[in-house]
Design a protein around this motif. Structure first.
Motif, PDB file in Angstrom:
ATOM      1  N   HIS A 116     -15.193 -13.685  19.473  1.00  0.00           N
ATOM      2  CA  HIS A 116     -15.581 -14.983  20.019  1.00  0.00           C
ATOM      3  C   HIS A 116     -15.437 -14.986  21.534  1.00  0.00           C
ATOM      4  N   PHE A 117     -16.120 -15.961  22.173  1.00  0.00           N
ATOM      5  CA  PHE A 117     -15.920 -16.284  23.577  1.00  0.00           C
ATOM      6  C   PHE A 117     -14.977 -17.480  23.645  1.00  0.00           C
ATOM      7  N   HIS A 148     -13.257 -24.502  24.338  1.00  0.00           N
ATOM      8  CA  HIS A 148     -14.409 -24.285  23.461  1.00  0.00           C
ATOM      9  C   HIS A 148     -14.441 -22.815  23.052  1.00  0.00           C
ATOM     10  N   ARG A 149     -14.770 -22.602  21.801  1.00  0.00           N
ATOM     11  CA  ARG A 149     -14.858 -21.241  21.278  1.00  0.00           C
ATOM     12  C   ARG A 149     -16.243 -21.042  20.674  1.00  0.00           C
ATOM     13  N   PHE A 150     -16.851 -19.919  20.993  1.00  0.00           N
ATOM     14  CA  PHE A 150     -18.182 -19.590  20.497  1.00  0.00           C
ATOM     15  C   PHE A 150     -18.065 -18.271  19.730  1.00  0.00           C
ATOM     16  N   ALA A 151     -18.062 -18.375  18.422  1.00  0.00           N
ATOM     17  CA  ALA A 151     -17.790 -17.222  17.572  1.00  0.00           C
ATOM     18  C   ALA A 151     -19.043 -16.393  17.349  1.00  0.00           C
ATOM     19  N   TYR A 152     -18.833 -15.117  17.073  1.00  0.00           N
ATOM     20  CA  TYR A 152     -19.916 -14.209  16.695  1.00  0.00           C
ATOM     21  C   TYR A 152     -19.330 -13.112  15.809  1.00  0.00           C
ATOM     22  N   ASP A 153     -20.192 -12.460  15.065  1.00  0.00           N
ATOM     23  CA  ASP A 153     -19.797 -11.404  14.136  1.00  0.00           C
ATOM     24  C   ASP A 153     -20.498 -10.115  14.543  1.00  0.00           C
ATOM     25  N   LEU A 154     -19.730  -9.112  14.936  1.00  0.00           N
ATOM     26  CA  LEU A 154     -20.297  -7.854  15.425  1.00  0.00           C
ATOM     27  C   LEU A 154     -20.337  -6.777  14.350  1.00  0.00           C
TER      28      LEU A 154
END
Length: 542
Positions: free
Chosen positions: A316-317, A333-339
């Motif tokens: 996440h960012f 604020h958190r901006f999640a992602y899946d790598l």
């Protein structure tokens, strides 16, 4: 500075220098596909032969050998196609040389680390800055063999570097090695062969300003009609005059379509590339062009309306908004992602997370985003982290290079500047100065959120630590001093503070010595106080 390494200055990242847009070539007839395949195979074979000749020249390459290769290619194609092939060949050879140099640096770092650890006594503990000795004789022996292997590889790579020999594969080494592991890749030999051939095709043409619609080899008209200049041996396939083949389909660039239309209307250079997606069975046309170098906005302008600090993590960012004075505003604020998964899935996750981050930045009204200037190339080696395999996989999974390039290009389209900062100590100092004070019963602060504040403050030019405030109002010196915040140019602003607590006398030096004797009595209420109470505050105004 108390052992703190020198931190690099923050800087505004220059904007993107090029643009690329893509559209699908729909409803192609079987004849269209046959022509595209024939042209791609023919020019791909020419590109392979030219790359072989360029690699054979090595360091003996000169303008004469380049001209000779181009003349040979011109007989089998055209002068413009020959120029595009030789340029692509030189770019690929130069990229291989840069990768070779990076490989030498990596091997040098690994050899130095192994030699250092092998020279230490077995079982000696390491420090934060240097690894210790190995834990057993067996591990020491295995690492000594590892050192010999790295030295052999280093010798071979250095020998190739000195002679100008590079090892490249048109189509990619990874896809080539997949031929030996078809079952693991879930491919049949026919499927792999289709991918291999498609990757080795050459269906591209560089733009040329002043020519009709900016490109003579692959021409796209304003109404989207695509025509290709056929090589000399394939001119019998032409369906329009002057040895050209016009596709039955048209293209329309939805993204940046007006910018593309303006360029071809003015006959400015536009490069095109035709590509086949074998998995989907779809043909695509990519248009690209260079943008003029634009003067990057100044740092003062970038931080005038505050900053958003972004901490990059494996999943996440972590972002926090700060005002121009460095005060945190609102909640993290958190901006999640899946790598995990395929490359396409990872790219889509990063793109989606960056889109949400940029949209939120536009809503807050800031004009810049602060991000760490990360580079894990020297941090992923076995020699440095040893058995910490999960940690090596963690930092290897963060796409720092692609992330920075994509963030810069996406932010430039929204009028946002990117400020790169030194990543040193941001997580440690952010957690030390900001995590606990900002934690409330209704707001949980993680170490990553605090790091986002540290990054934002460094991008604004403020020190990460918080300033001290005047004593509370129930003291006799209620209108006493206020400790001034260190300015961006103050030396030692990131250093360690002198120890000041609510029990430390104000006239006691940091080393513990006194300038004068303590007061005779501490029981008289009217006696002047000989100490001051120091308290940290979250908010300040510069």
């Amino acid at each position: 500075m108390g052992g703190v390494r020198e931190l690099a200055a923050s800087f505004v990242v220059p904007g993107p220098s090029g643009v690329a847009v893509r559209d699908r070539l729909k409803h192609l007839t079987p004849q269209d596909e046959r022509v595209l395949r024939a042209v791609g195979e023919h020019q791909g074979a020419l590109a392979s032969h030219d790359l072989k000749a360029r690699c054979a020249d090595g360091l003996d390459h000169s303008a004469d050998t380049w001209a000779s290769r181009k003349r040979e290619l011109t007989r089998e194609s055209s002068s413009r196609i020959a120029g595009a092939i030789t340029k692509a060949t030189h770019d690929q050879w130069a990229l291989a040389r840069r990768c070779q140099a990076a490989r030498i640096r990596t091997l040098d770092a690994g050899i130095r680390t192994l030699r250092h650890r092998l020279s230490l006594p077995i079982g000696q503990k390491g420090t934060k800055r240097a690894a210790g000795g190995y834990r057993s004789k067996g591990e020491w022996f295995q690492k000594s063999r590892r050192l010999n292997a790295l030295q052999s590889r280093h010798t071979a790579v250095v020998a190739d570097w000195r002679t100008g020999r590079v090892r490249v594969v048109r189509g990619g080494k990874r896809l080539l090695n997949t031929r030996h592991h078809l079952s693991a890749a879930g491919l049949t030999e026919k499927q792999w062969r289709e991918r291999w051939e498609a990757e080795r095709w050459f269906l591209a043409a560089d733009g040329e300003s002043g020519k009709r619609f900016g490109n003579e080899t692959i021409r796209v008209t304003p109404d989207g009609q695509v025509s290709i200049k056929l090589p000399a041996p394939l001119t019998h396939l032409a369906n329009t005059p002057h040895g050209r083949y016009t596709l039955t389909t048209t293209v329309a660039f939805a993204h940046r379509g007006m910018e593309w239309a303006d360029r071809i209307a003015a006959n400015r250079a536009v490069a095109y590339r035709v590509h086949l997606d074998v998995d989907r069975g779809r043909w695509y046309l990519t248009a690209s062009w260079q943008r003029p170098l634009v003067q990057t906005i100044g740092w003062e302008t970038a931080r005038a309306h505050g900053m958003i600090g972004v901490d990059t993590n494996a999943d996440h960012f972590a972002a926090y908004r700060l005002d121009p004075h460095g005060n945190p505003v609102g909640a993290p604020h958190r901006f999640a992602y899946d790598l995990s998964g395929t490359t396409t899935h990872r790219d889509a996750q990063i793109r989606h997370a960056l889109t949400r981050l940029i949209n939120w930045a536009k809503q807050t009204g800031v004009t810049a985003i602060g991000i760490e200037d990360l580079d894990f190339q020297a941090e992923k080696t076995r020699e440095k982290h040893g058995r910490r395999k999960k940690f090596r996989q963690l930092i290897s999974g963060i796409p720092t290079g692609k992330l920075k390039a994509r963030l810069v290009s996406m932010a430039a389209e929204q009028g946002l500047a990117i400020v790169a900062v030194d990543p040193g100590y941001t997580s440690m100092w952010g957690g030390q100065h900001w995590q606990k004070p900002l934690t409330t019963p209704h707001r949980r602060m993680s170490r990553h959120d605090a790091a986002g504040i540290a990054i934002g403050r460094r991008a604004l030019g403020h020190p990460i630590r918080r300033r001290t405030t005047p004593p509370p109002h129930d003291r006799s010196d209620r209108v006493g001093h206020r400790t001034a915040q260190a300015g961006p140019d103050a030396r030692g602003r990131e250093g360690t503070r002198p120890p000041t607590t609510d029990h430390a006398p104000g006239d006691v030096q940091p080393n513990g010595t006194r300038k004068r004797e303590p007061s005779a009595s501490n029981t008289v209420r009217d006696a002047p106080r000989t100490h001051r109470w120091v308290q940290d505050s979250l908010m300040h105004t510069g």
